[in-house]
Scaffold this motif. Sequence first.
Motif, PDB file in Angstrom:
ATOM      1  N   ALA A 117       4.438 -48.215 -71.350  1.00  0.00           N
ATOM      2  CA  ALA A 117       3.719 -49.108 -70.398  1.00  0.00           C
ATOM      3  C   ALA A 117       2.378 -48.875 -69.818  1.00  0.00           C
ATOM      4  O   ALA A 117       1.574 -49.516 -69.339  1.00  0.00           O
ATOM      5  N   ALA A 118       2.272 -47.507 -69.686  1.00  0.00           N
ATOM      6  CA  ALA A 118       1.025 -46.749 -69.284  1.00  0.00           C
ATOM      7  C   ALA A 118      -0.172 -46.943 -70.101  1.00  0.00           C
ATOM      8  O   ALA A 118      -0.059 -46.798 -71.282  1.00  0.00           O
ATOM      9  N   PRO A 119      -1.140 -47.290 -69.535  1.00  0.00           N
ATOM     10  CA  PRO A 119      -2.548 -47.330 -70.415  1.00  0.00           C
ATOM     11  C   PRO A 119      -3.281 -46.071 -70.854  1.00  0.00           C
ATOM     12  O   PRO A 119      -4.215 -46.168 -71.491  1.00  0.00           O
ATOM     13  N   ASN A 120      -2.755 -44.981 -70.423  1.00  0.00           N
ATOM     14  CA  ASN A 120      -3.594 -43.723 -70.658  1.00  0.00           C
ATOM     15  C   ASN A 120      -3.400 -43.132 -72.254  1.00  0.00           C
ATOM     16  O   ASN A 120      -2.571 -43.789 -72.931  1.00  0.00           O
ATOM     17  N   ALA A 121      -4.312 -42.725 -72.524  1.00  0.00           N
ATOM     18  CA  ALA A 121      -4.359 -42.043 -73.973  1.00  0.00           C
ATOM     19  C   ALA A 121      -3.454 -41.054 -73.915  1.00  0.00           C
ATOM     20  O   ALA A 121      -3.197 -40.454 -73.044  1.00  0.00           O
ATOM     21  N   LEU A 122      -3.171 -40.747 -75.195  1.00  0.00           N
ATOM     22  CA  LEU A 122      -2.102 -39.583 -75.502  1.00  0.00           C
ATOM     23  C   LEU A 122      -2.691 -38.516 -76.343  1.00  0.00           C
ATOM     24  O   LEU A 122      -3.522 -38.656 -77.271  1.00  0.00           O
ATOM     25  N   SER A 123      -2.221 -37.137 -75.881  1.00  0.00           N
ATOM     26  CA  SER A 123      -2.590 -36.057 -76.665  1.00  0.00           C
ATOM     27  C   SER A 123      -1.394 -35.442 -77.092  1.00  0.00           C
ATOM     28  O   SER A 123      -0.317 -35.219 -76.409  1.00  0.00           O
ATOM     29  N   ILE A 124      -1.095 -35.157 -78.457  1.00  0.00           N
ATOM     30  CA  ILE A 124       0.171 -34.399 -79.164  1.00  0.00           C
ATOM     31  C   ILE A 124      -0.187 -33.032 -79.549  1.00  0.00           C
ATOM     32  O   ILE A 124      -1.244 -33.080 -80.343  1.00  0.00           O
ATOM     33  N   SER A 125       0.647 -32.052 -79.353  1.00  0.00           N
ATOM     34  CA  SER A 125       0.311 -30.821 -79.717  1.00  0.00           C
ATOM     35  C   SER A 125       1.701 -30.172 -80.118  1.00  0.00           C
ATOM     36  O   SER A 125       2.698 -30.282 -79.381  1.00  0.00           O
ATOM     37  N   GLY A 126       1.886 -29.261 -81.377  1.00  0.00           N
ATOM     38  CA  GLY A 126       3.048 -28.785 -81.687  1.00  0.00           C
ATOM     39  C   GLY A 126       2.829 -27.021 -81.334  1.00  0.00           C
ATOM     40  O   GLY A 126       1.851 -26.693 -81.754  1.00  0.00           O
ATOM     41  N   HIS A 127       3.938 -26.433 -81.132  1.00  0.00           N
ATOM     42  CA  HIS A 127       3.993 -25.076 -80.793  1.00  0.00           C
ATOM     43  C   HIS A 127       5.269 -24.622 -81.552  1.00  0.00           C
ATOM     44  O   HIS A 127       6.227 -25.213 -81.841  1.00  0.00           O
ATOM     45  N   ARG A 169       8.237 -26.197 -79.234  1.00  0.00           N
ATOM     46  CA  ARG A 169       8.106 -27.540 -78.576  1.00  0.00           C
ATOM     47  C   ARG A 169       7.282 -28.351 -79.000  1.00  0.00           C
ATOM     48  O   ARG A 169       6.361 -27.945 -79.709  1.00  0.00           O
ATOM     49  N   ILE A 170       7.254 -29.684 -78.710  1.00  0.00           N
ATOM     50  CA  ILE A 170       6.190 -30.537 -78.679  1.00  0.00           C
ATOM     51  C   ILE A 170       5.760 -30.953 -77.330  1.00  0.00           C
ATOM     52  O   ILE A 170       6.651 -31.424 -76.483  1.00  0.00           O
ATOM     53  N   SER A 171       4.352 -31.036 -77.122  1.00  0.00           N
ATOM     54  CA  SER A 171       3.884 -31.202 -75.905  1.00  0.00           C
ATOM     55  C   SER A 171       2.988 -32.640 -76.033  1.00  0.00           C
ATOM     56  O   SER A 171       2.204 -32.876 -76.973  1.00  0.00           O
ATOM     57  N   ILE A 172       3.364 -33.838 -75.190  1.00  0.00           N
ATOM     58  CA  ILE A 172       2.869 -34.873 -75.037  1.00  0.00           C
ATOM     59  C   ILE A 172       2.249 -35.140 -73.742  1.00  0.00           C
ATOM     60  O   ILE A 172       2.823 -35.061 -72.803  1.00  0.00           O
ATOM     61  N   THR A 173       0.715 -35.451 -73.775  1.00  0.00           N
ATOM     62  CA  THR A 173       0.209 -35.368 -72.422  1.00  0.00           C
ATOM     63  C   THR A 173      -0.530 -36.750 -72.274  1.00  0.00           C
ATOM     64  O   THR A 173      -1.224 -37.287 -73.296  1.00  0.00           O
ATOM     65  N   LEU A 174      -0.095 -37.333 -71.203  1.00  0.00           N
ATOM     66  CA  LEU A 174      -0.957 -38.626 -70.755  1.00  0.00           C
ATOM     67  C   LEU A 174      -2.168 -38.437 -70.018  1.00  0.00           C
ATOM     68  O   LEU A 174      -2.050 -37.596 -69.041  1.00  0.00           O
ATOM     69  N   LEU A 175      -3.325 -38.563 -70.805  1.00  0.00           N
ATOM     70  CA  LEU A 175      -4.482 -37.883 -70.363  1.00  0.00           C
ATOM     71  C   LEU A 175      -5.175 -38.868 -69.199  1.00  0.00           C
ATOM     72  O   LEU A 175      -4.936 -40.130 -69.173  1.00  0.00           O
ATOM     73  N   ARG A 219       1.896 -34.007 -68.299  1.00  0.00           N
ATOM     74  CA  ARG A 219       2.371 -33.079 -69.715  1.00  0.00           C
ATOM     75  C   ARG A 219       3.961 -33.392 -69.647  1.00  0.00           C
ATOM     76  O   ARG A 219       4.473 -33.034 -68.668  1.00  0.00           O
ATOM     77  N   ILE A 220       4.587 -33.752 -70.775  1.00  0.00           N
ATOM     78  CA  ILE A 220       5.796 -33.806 -71.159  1.00  0.00           C
ATOM     79  C   ILE A 220       6.083 -32.862 -72.307  1.00  0.00           C
ATOM     80  O   ILE A 220       5.720 -33.379 -73.512  1.00  0.00           O
ATOM     81  N   GLN A 221       6.979 -31.901 -72.121  1.00  0.00           N
ATOM     82  CA  GLN A 221       7.259 -30.926 -73.257  1.00  0.00           C
ATOM     83  C   GLN A 221       8.506 -31.091 -73.571  1.00  0.00           C
ATOM     84  O   GLN A 221       9.603 -30.937 -72.663  1.00  0.00           O
ATOM     85  N   LEU A 222       8.966 -31.208 -74.829  1.00  0.00           N
ATOM     86  CA  LEU A 222      10.216 -31.359 -75.449  1.00  0.00           C
ATOM     87  C   LEU A 222      10.416 -29.922 -76.248  1.00  0.00           C
ATOM     88  O   LEU A 222       9.771 -29.744 -77.091  1.00  0.00           O
ATOM     89  N   THR A 223      11.347 -29.234 -75.597  1.00  0.00           N
ATOM     90  CA  THR A 223      11.555 -27.778 -76.059  1.00  0.00           C
ATOM     91  C   THR A 223      12.866 -27.649 -76.819  1.00  0.00           C
ATOM     92  O   THR A 223      13.858 -28.600 -76.514  1.00  0.00           O
ATOM     93  N   ASP A 224      13.084 -26.742 -77.518  1.00  0.00           N
ATOM     94  CA  ASP A 224      14.320 -26.098 -78.409  1.00  0.00           C
ATOM     95  C   ASP A 224      15.040 -25.432 -77.286  1.00  0.00           C
ATOM     96  O   ASP A 224      14.645 -25.099 -76.442  1.00  0.00           O
ATOM     97  N   GLN A 225      16.271 -25.240 -77.687  1.00  0.00           N
ATOM     98  CA  GLN A 225      17.343 -24.493 -76.930  1.00  0.00           C
ATOM     99  C   GLN A 225      18.066 -23.588 -77.872  1.00  0.00           C
ATOM    100  O   GLN A 225      17.968 -23.800 -78.988  1.00  0.00           O
TER     101      GLN A 225
END
Length: 340
Positions: A254-264, A327-333, A218-224
């Motif tokens: 480059a990773a073959p994993n599927a992605l899930s995107i969620s907004g908060h 934040r925006i949460s991007i998860t390599l499943l 899980r990669i989370q990009l947050t505001d400050q």
Amino acid sequence: MAPRKRLDPTIIIKRRPIEDEEEHNGSWKLAYADFVTAMMTFFLIMWLMNITTVEQRKGIADYFNPVALSQANSGADGMLSGRAVDKSGALSTPNAPGEHSIPVASPPVVASVGESDREPAGRKDPMPNPPGSPAPPAERGTAQQAQAAQQQAQQQQGAQRDARAELEALLDRQTSALNEQFALEQTERDLRRRIAGSPELSALSDSVIIQQVPEGLRIQLTDQAKFSMFAVGSARMNDQGRRLMRLVASAVAAAPNALSISGHTDALGYADGAKYGNWELSSDRANAARRELISAGVPAQRITRVEGRADLDHLEQGSPLDPRNRRISITLLRSAPTGG
């Protein structure tokens, strides 16, 4: 001159030494003949014991029994000398009672030689059942037992094959999970290295939170407080947000994993929340992140879920209005989620 005396003639007898002619006599032939006869007798006895039954051997032994007198129930002369006999055999003495008798040997059982060397002479095997006739109960029971044993063996073999296949599948899943975990860790290291190597984004390293979760990476990009990826109350992404999103896209492409995107979003609501609120805002921002990732080179088919979570999952639970909650949460499943 005195006359000579006549000397007696001297006779010399020369005797030749007597040569040993033992090797020329025939005594060894007699010994050899005895040896051959003994060997033939031995092999004849062995052969008779192999081809005769127990009853036949008993009959032969009784035939050579020296105490045998007679088997005929008559008072003929000869061995019995006119004494009476009964069904129990010959009497031992002239005045002996009828119930006392001496043992009588039976003649050997004469039987024809068997059809093969492995079949004893005189033994007749029962005729096999004609075709179509039912098998005897004993044979049916034996056949049923053999069939049951064969079925049980087949079931055991099938169970062993299933267990082996299940074990191989488990090993394959574990191997795939380890390989996938290694790939996710490699992606995490690559993303951290890219952020640290970018002078304009190194100041935003606190805005990037990377975690290994059961669902994947899980990669989370947050505001400050002094940084925001979107305009206030809008789903329009600014330049800093685009650069940060493209940096993430370069690491996960480059990773073959599927992605899930969620907004908060944070807990701050709209004045007119009936028409547009945090649900719509979080969904629009997640969809904007999806478009930015696709434009940065991430295949669209890899993105399997886009959702808005509004203000339900706060990053800072004690501060609902904290900017890090936006934040925006991007998860390599993972292909197979694990517990933990």
